[in-house]
Design a protein around this motif. Structure first.
Motif, mmCIF file in Angstrom:
data_model
loop_
_atom_site.group_PDB
_atom_site.id
_atom_site.type_symbol
_atom_site.label_atom_id
_atom_site.label_comp_id
_atom_site.label_asym_id
_atom_site.label_seq_id
_atom_site.Cartn_x
_atom_site.Cartn_y
_atom_site.Cartn_z
ATOM 1 N N GLU A 32 1.351 4.320 7.824
ATOM 2 C CA GLU A 32 2.627 4.374 8.534
ATOM 3 C C GLU A 32 2.498 3.880 9.973
ATOM 4 O O GLU A 32 3.411 3.242 10.504
ATOM 5 C CB GLU A 32 3.178 5.806 8.527
ATOM 6 N N ASP A 33 1.350 4.162 10.616
ATOM 7 C CA ASP A 33 1.122 3.688 11.986
ATOM 8 C C ASP A 33 1.109 2.162 12.034
ATOM 9 O O ASP A 33 1.696 1.551 12.936
ATOM 10 C CB ASP A 33 -0.222 4.205 12.517
ATOM 11 N N LEU A 34 0.432 1.561 11.067
ATOM 12 C CA LEU A 34 0.307 0.110 11.039
ATOM 13 C C LEU A 34 1.651 -0.552 10.740
ATOM 14 O O LEU A 34 2.033 -1.536 11.388
ATOM 15 C CB LEU A 34 -0.734 -0.299 9.993
ATOM 16 N N VAL A 35 2.375 -0.009 9.761
ATOM 17 C CA VAL A 35 3.687 -0.569 9.419
ATOM 18 C C VAL A 35 4.641 -0.442 10.605
ATOM 19 O O VAL A 35 5.400 -1.371 10.916
ATOM 20 C CB VAL A 35 4.280 0.145 8.180
ATOM 21 N N SER A 36 4.585 0.695 11.307
ATOM 22 C CA SER A 36 5.517 0.923 12.414
ATOM 23 C C SER A 36 5.326 -0.083 13.540
ATOM 24 O O SER A 36 6.268 -0.402 14.265
ATOM 25 C CB SER A 36 5.377 2.351 12.949
ATOM 26 N N ARG A 37 4.111 -0.598 13.701
ATOM 27 C CA ARG A 37 3.876 -1.593 14.751
ATOM 28 C C ARG A 37 4.634 -2.887 14.452
ATOM 29 O O ARG A 37 5.181 -3.520 15.352
ATOM 30 C CB ARG A 37 2.380 -1.862 14.903
ATOM 31 N N ILE A 38 4.673 -3.263 13.189
ATOM 32 C CA ILE A 38 5.441 -4.454 12.807
ATOM 33 C C ILE A 38 6.926 -4.187 12.991
ATOM 34 O O ILE A 38 7.662 -5.012 13.547
ATOM 35 C CB ILE A 38 5.125 -4.844 11.347
ATOM 36 N N LEU A 39 7.374 -3.024 12.534
ATOM 37 C CA LEU A 39 8.800 -2.690 12.619
ATOM 38 C C LEU A 39 9.260 -2.553 14.073
ATOM 39 O O LEU A 39 10.398 -2.922 14.400
ATOM 40 C CB LEU A 39 9.075 -1.394 11.865
ATOM 41 N N THR A 40 8.398 -2.053 14.936
ATOM 42 C CA THR A 40 8.753 -1.935 16.353
ATOM 43 C C THR A 40 9.021 -3.305 16.952
ATOM 44 O O THR A 40 10.008 -3.494 17.689
ATOM 45 C CB THR A 40 7.631 -1.231 17.138
ATOM 46 N N ASP A 41 8.165 -4.272 16.637
ATOM 47 C CA ASP A 41 8.363 -5.614 17.182
ATOM 48 C C ASP A 41 9.601 -6.279 16.597
ATOM 49 O O ASP A 41 10.297 -7.037 17.290
ATOM 50 C CB ASP A 41 7.121 -6.472 16.940
ATOM 51 N N TYR A 85 0.808 -1.215 0.000
ATOM 52 C CA TYR A 85 0.000 0.000 0.000
ATOM 53 C C TYR A 85 0.846 1.273 0.000
ATOM 54 O O TYR A 85 0.316 2.373 -0.191
ATOM 55 C CB TYR A 85 -0.901 0.037 1.247
ATOM 56 N N LEU A 86 2.138 1.172 0.235
ATOM 57 C CA LEU A 86 2.972 2.360 0.432
ATOM 58 C C LEU A 86 2.960 3.344 -0.745
ATOM 59 O O LEU A 86 2.998 4.553 -0.527
ATOM 60 C CB LEU A 86 4.408 1.938 0.763
ATOM 61 N N PRO A 87 2.931 2.891 -2.019
ATOM 62 C CA PRO A 87 2.955 3.875 -3.121
ATOM 63 C C PRO A 87 1.619 4.575 -3.352
ATOM 64 O O PRO A 87 1.562 5.524 -4.123
ATOM 65 C CB PRO A 87 3.324 3.025 -4.346
ATOM 66 N N SER A 88 0.546 4.101 -2.708
ATOM 67 C CA SER A 88 -0.794 4.625 -2.997
ATOM 68 C C SER A 88 -1.067 5.917 -2.239
ATOM 69 O O SER A 88 -1.157 5.921 -1.012
ATOM 70 C CB SER A 88 -1.857 3.577 -2.630
ATOM 71 N N ARG A 89 -1.213 6.996 -2.983
ATOM 72 C CA ARG A 89 -1.541 8.275 -2.346
ATOM 73 C C ARG A 89 -2.999 8.323 -1.905
ATOM 74 O O ARG A 89 -3.367 9.089 -1.008
ATOM 75 C CB ARG A 89 -1.257 9.428 -3.312
ATOM 76 N N SER A 90 -3.859 7.519 -2.528
ATOM 77 C CA SER A 90 -5.283 7.528 -2.188
ATOM 78 C C SER A 90 -5.574 6.710 -0.930
ATOM 79 O O SER A 90 -6.547 6.975 -0.226
ATOM 80 C CB SER A 90 -6.114 6.989 -3.357
ATOM 81 N N LEU A 91 -4.742 5.708 -0.650
ATOM 82 C CA LEU A 91 -4.960 4.873 0.531
ATOM 83 C C LEU A 91 -4.044 5.368 1.647
ATOM 84 O O LEU A 91 -2.880 4.992 1.736
ATOM 85 C CB LEU A 91 -4.684 3.400 0.227
ATOM 86 N N THR A 92 -4.586 6.242 2.468
ATOM 87 C CA THR A 92 -3.783 6.830 3.539
ATOM 88 C C THR A 92 -3.876 6.053 4.839
ATOM 89 O O THR A 92 -3.007 6.170 5.701
ATOM 90 C CB THR A 92 -4.222 8.278 3.799
ATOM 91 N N GLY A 93 -4.938 5.263 4.999
ATOM 92 C CA GLY A 93 -5.099 4.505 6.234
ATOM 93 C C GLY A 93 -6.402 3.746 6.231
ATOM 94 O O GLY A 93 -7.053 3.589 5.197
#
Length: 435
Positions: A105-114, A86-94
């Motif tokens: 970015e919030d959702l991805v960061s949860r995976i990266l934090t773990d 989903y990262l390249p999609s400007r229309s899908l922000t969340g």
């Protein structure tokens, strides 16, 4: 103390983390599961609503724990998969989960934090910097600006996850570093890195003389399809028809001189989203529910629409994905395999010939062929001059994919690395070399 040299491969389907322990050696971070440990961390996020003492909250789980909690839960939460796509999609922000809005970015960061926390536990010290892989072209990216936009969003997610310094490296180049660590002489190689959503190829010169300096890249190319595109074809051919994709509304008596209308029972866009299994969670909305309830009332085969409703309501994307993966693996080893997907009202069983599967993916195979041939032509490299072809990623084991390379370079020159960790290993080695 010099900071550790960390390589992180955040993949569409799987992620892995490696730590350089020497000039050519790495240590892979392991992740606990119910059955042991694994070096491959599923890039999934599970959000579960908690109700305690009259208060509500949301708890998140990632990787193997996300899948385990999702499977065990009686009241299903939200399983979100393939966030990288989903990262390249400007229309899908969340997306909204349990009444709260979350940015991608919030959702991805949860995976990266773990991933970071587990790596810190493994290493025994804080981690604030990493060399991170990125594809030559992100899934869905149509321009260089789209790739830059996706990279910026990924960097923001890493920052949210507690990383202070992030260096990006192309994933096929990282795979080349992993292969290079095994060499005693210089070679001209072609790297084929097949992820869940992208296929990337690079031609470069590697070997002992390249250590300590930038590698000579003769050319690279990529396209936004790989394993997920193959999965989509299996869903289209085997699963969607059982869920009503070829079904129509009931016809009623009409004038003799007027033909009956033939109207699909359910909208085609729902099945298109079903093919991208990571979109299944996003179909679980009030609007889709109302559309399908109405479609079931009008359908010639209402039981198929009912099965589709069950699939979406119970968020069975992971189980469907597993069934598809099992079929692909079996067809990589056998000429015939059985597809099985049984859950609740669904009981889909079909015998599949490898030749049938290859006919379903012939367009994707042609795109991969064109990409490789274009790379060779634009780099002015004759296939006979390539010393080795190093393939990594699960899709590299599909026989029809391997034939693309074996027919151009000969089977003896085609090698396969660890399908899930080669990129992370190469990233760690690159991080150590730079530091």
């Amino acid at each position: 103390m010099r900071p550790p040299s960390i390589g992180i491969d955040f993949g569409t389907t799987n992620s892995s983390v490696a730590i350089a322990t020497g000039s050519s050696t790495v240590d892979l971070v392991s992740f606990p599961t119910l059955t042991g440990t694994t070096h491959s961390f599923r890039s999934v996020l599970y959000l579960e609503q908690l109700r305690q003492a009259g208060r509500t909250g949301v708890k998140s789980f990632t990787g193997p724990a996300a899948i385990e909690h999702y499977i065990e839960a009686e009241a299903k939460g939200r399983l979100i998969q393939s966030l990288k796509s989903y990262l390249p999609s400007r229309s899908l922000t969340g997306t909204e989960v349990f009444g709260k809005r979350y940015a991608i970015e919030d959702l991805v960061s949860r995976i990266l934090t773990d991933l970071r926390l587990r790596a810190e536990e493994h290493l025994g010290q804080p981690i604030r910097s990493a060399t991170v892989g990125r594809p030559v072209r992100f899934v869905g990216a149509e321009t260089a600006e789209d790739d830059t936009f996706a990279t910026d969003r990924l960097r923001a997610a890493f920052t949210q996850a507690g990383f202070e310094e992030v260096t990006f490296e192309l994933e096929p180049l990282a795979a080349a570093y992993a292969y290079e660590s095994t060499l005693a002489k210089d070679e001209l190689i072609l790297i084929g890195d097949f992820g869940g959503g992208t296929s990337d190829f690079s031609l470069l010169e590697v070997g002992p003389s390249s250590l300590g300096r930038k590698r000579t890249i003769l050319g690279n190319s990529g396209l936004g399809l790989a394993g997920d595109a193959f999965d989509a074809r299996i869903v289209r051919k085997l699963v969607s028809p059982a869920l009503g994709s070829n079904s129509f509304e009931r016809t009623f008596a009409q004038a003799a001189d007027r033909p009956a209308n033939i109207i699909p029972a359910a909208p085609a866009w729902i099945y298109a989203n079903l093919e991208r299994w990571h979109y299944l969670s996003f179909l679980k909305t009030r609007n889709v529910t109302e559309i399908l309830k109405s479609a079931r009332l009008r359908a010639q085969e209402p039981e198929k629409i009912a099965a589709l409703i069950t699939l979406i309501d119970e968020d069975l994307g992971y189980q469907l994905h597993q069934a598809v993966q099992r079929l692909k693996v079996e067809l990589s080893h056998n000429e015939t395999a059985t597809f099985r997907f049984r859950d609740g009202s669904m009981d889909i069983v079909a015998e599949v010939e490898r030749t049938d599967f290859e006919s379903w993916i012939e367009d994707e195979l042609a795109s991969i062929e064109d990409c490789v041939d274009t790379l060779l032509a634009s780099s002015h490299v004759d296939p006979s001059k390539v010393d080795r072809v190093f393939l990594t990623g699960g899709t590299s084991f599909v026989p029809a994919v391997r034939r693309i390379f074996e027919s151009r370079f000969s089977p003896a020159r085609v090698l396969t690395g660890n399908e899930f960790t080669s990129v992370a290993q190469g990233l760690a080695l690159r991080a150590a070399e730079v530091s």
